[in-house]
Design an enzyme around this catalytic site. Structure first.
Site: not given
Ligand code: ADP
Length: 168
Positions: A22, A46, A96, A134
């Site tokens: 990040h 989430k 990514r 994460s």
């Protein structure tokens, strides 16, 4: 520069917790924009490890190195409404791998449908962070692995306290 003249981009996400990936994306965005507004999703479905308050504090600490050019906020409701309320017209997302693409593509096009004047900008992190998420960091920390190459020191400490109690 006048505040209303700032080129500002909103970086939304869960940030549970913030990682070096990040931070890398934020650093790149600051080469293109004057200010990044990190926007932690308060309405996310989430189930996070860290509370909103904890995530905000960890992000603030970790982003201090950008000398006030990053503001950490919590938002609720529709992202495009929040982006407008911040006087911005751009959304930042990190990309990514191909696996990110489908979901990001859908989100970006839906947000465009909701607000045609807001653009989504994708930036790629440096290659060593492309496999970083994460979730994987939480897994490594839970199993007692070393996360120091992937998260800022404050996050490393917080992860250790969460899973194992006490400092690393
Ligand atoms: P979300 O739940 O919205 O995916 P995250 O906090 O996991 O929230 O990620 C926020 C944004 O940061 C997403 O665009 C994600 O693709 C990007 N991101 C996460 N990890 C990395 C990384 N290692 N490198 C680049 N971008 C990343």
């Amino acid at each position: 520069m006048k505040a209303e003249g700032l080129r500002r981009i909103v970086y939304p996400g869960t940030f549970d917790p913030v990682t070096n990936g990040h931070l890398d994306v934020v650093g790149r965005a600051l080469q293109l924009f004057d200010e990044v507004v990190l926007a932690i999703a308060g309405d996310s479905t989430k189930k996070p490890l860290f509370s909103l308050e904890e995530r905000k504090q960890l992000a603030e600490e970790s982003l201090a190195e950008f000398n006030g050019r990053v503001r950490v906020t919590v938002f609720r409701g529709l992202l495009v409404d929040y982006v407008r309320s911040q006087g911005a017209n751009a959304i930042l997302r990190g990309l990514r791998a191909v696996s990110d693409f489908e979901f990001e593509f859908q989100m970006a096009l839906m947000n465009r449908k909701l607000a045609d004047s807001i653009e989504t900008i994708f930036l790629m992190p440096r290659d060593t962070y492309t496999y970083l998420s994460s979730s994987i960091i939480k897994e490594i920390a839970r199993l007692g692995g070393d996360t120091s190459a992937f998260v800022p020191p404050g996050v490393q400490t917080a992860l250790h306290e969460k899973f194992h109690g006490g400092k690393p």
